[in-house]
Design a protein around this motif. Structure first.
Motif, mmCIF file in Angstrom:
data_model
loop_
_atom_site.group_PDB
_atom_site.id
_atom_site.type_symbol
_atom_site.label_atom_id
_atom_site.label_comp_id
_atom_site.label_asym_id
_atom_site.label_seq_id
_atom_site.Cartn_x
_atom_site.Cartn_y
_atom_site.Cartn_z
ATOM 1 N N GLY A 151 -22.642 -42.973 -40.696
ATOM 2 C CA GLY A 151 -24.077 -42.803 -40.718
ATOM 3 C C GLY A 151 -24.786 -43.589 -39.644
ATOM 4 O O GLY A 151 -25.804 -43.167 -39.117
ATOM 5 N N HIS A 180 -22.487 -43.687 -34.857
ATOM 6 C CA HIS A 180 -22.651 -42.415 -35.540
ATOM 7 C C HIS A 180 -22.058 -41.240 -34.775
ATOM 8 O O HIS A 180 -21.906 -40.146 -35.343
ATOM 9 N N ALA A 202 -24.505 -48.069 -43.127
ATOM 10 C CA ALA A 202 -24.916 -46.765 -43.637
ATOM 11 C C ALA A 202 -23.687 -46.081 -44.218
ATOM 12 O O ALA A 202 -22.558 -46.377 -43.803
ATOM 13 N N ARG A 205 -19.868 -40.222 -43.534
ATOM 14 C CA ARG A 205 -20.143 -38.799 -43.706
ATOM 15 C C ARG A 205 -18.814 -38.052 -43.712
ATOM 16 O O ARG A 205 -18.153 -37.940 -42.681
#
Length: 220
Positions: A151, A180, A202, A205
């Protein structure tokens, strides 16, 4: 002793030198620095640049009373103790890097892993002062992790074992300094489980729905 070949990004080192990293990231950086002479040298260069910039700043002049108080402290200071050069202590392979011990404990043999999947165990540091997620992951040898991206920023240090991904081979002491834009699928090497410590600011994904379902449970 393994010599790391994957190093910290220069911006990460500068941030660490300036004290600007969250505690979780700083713990991973400090652990790599304990193992990597090359990055320690780069850190000394960053520290020197920072010191030079501070020297070039105009400071407020001391008042007469503050100057007198400072001089009195210098005159009354005790002489520095002699420096004793000790013999290097033998390396105990069961000890975690020093910066990780406040969060996980001292020894690999006493870590209380939590099974989160076939061949995958997790240990999460719980402290709001970390400023980001800090966890250790132990993955069985020869295992393919789910494809994923990040993220935002993630910093991963390999402590034991190794893995391969699109970026190459990562062994003990190597660090993956990712952002990212990186999508990868680590595959752990055969032989011993891969143990790494990672800081992230974060969630990851994942591409597959099974991995995404696991993520919602594990808060990765």
């Amino acid at each position: 002793m393994n010599v790391p070949v994957r190093h910290l990004d220069h911006a990460t080192l500068v941030g660490y030198s300036a004290g600007a990293l969250p505690v979780a990231f700083a713990a991973v950086v400090a652990s790599h620095l304990e193992l990597c002479a090359s990055c320690r040298e780069q850190l000394r260069a960053a520290d020197a640049i920072g010191a030079r910039l501070i020297e070039q700043q105009d400071g407020a002049p001391l008042s007469a009373s503050a100057r007198d108080a400072f001089r009195a402290r210098l005159e009354g200071a005790a002489p520095a103790p002699p420096v004793v050069v000790a013999e290097p202590a033998p390396v105990d392979p069961d000890l975690l890097p020093t910066p990780l011990r406040p969060w996980f404990g001292e020894r690999y043999s006493t870590l209380r892993w939590r099974a989160v999947g076939p061949g995958i165990h997790l240990l999460r540091a719980q402290d709001a002062a970390l400023g980001a997620q800090l966890l250790m992951l132990r993955t069985a040898s020869g295992k393919r992790m789910p494809m994923h991206s990040h993220g935002n920023n993630e910093l991963t240090l390999i402590l034991r074992g190794a893995y391969d991904d699109v970026l190459g081979h990562f062994g003990p002491g190597d660090v993956a300094d990712l952002d990212h834009e990186t999508e990868h699928q680590p595959v752990t090497s055969h032989g011993v489980p891969c143990i790494c410590v990672a800081a992230s600011d974060a969630p990851m994904r994942f591409s597959g729905w099974i991995a995404r379902a696991m993520q919602s449970v594990l808060r990765l």
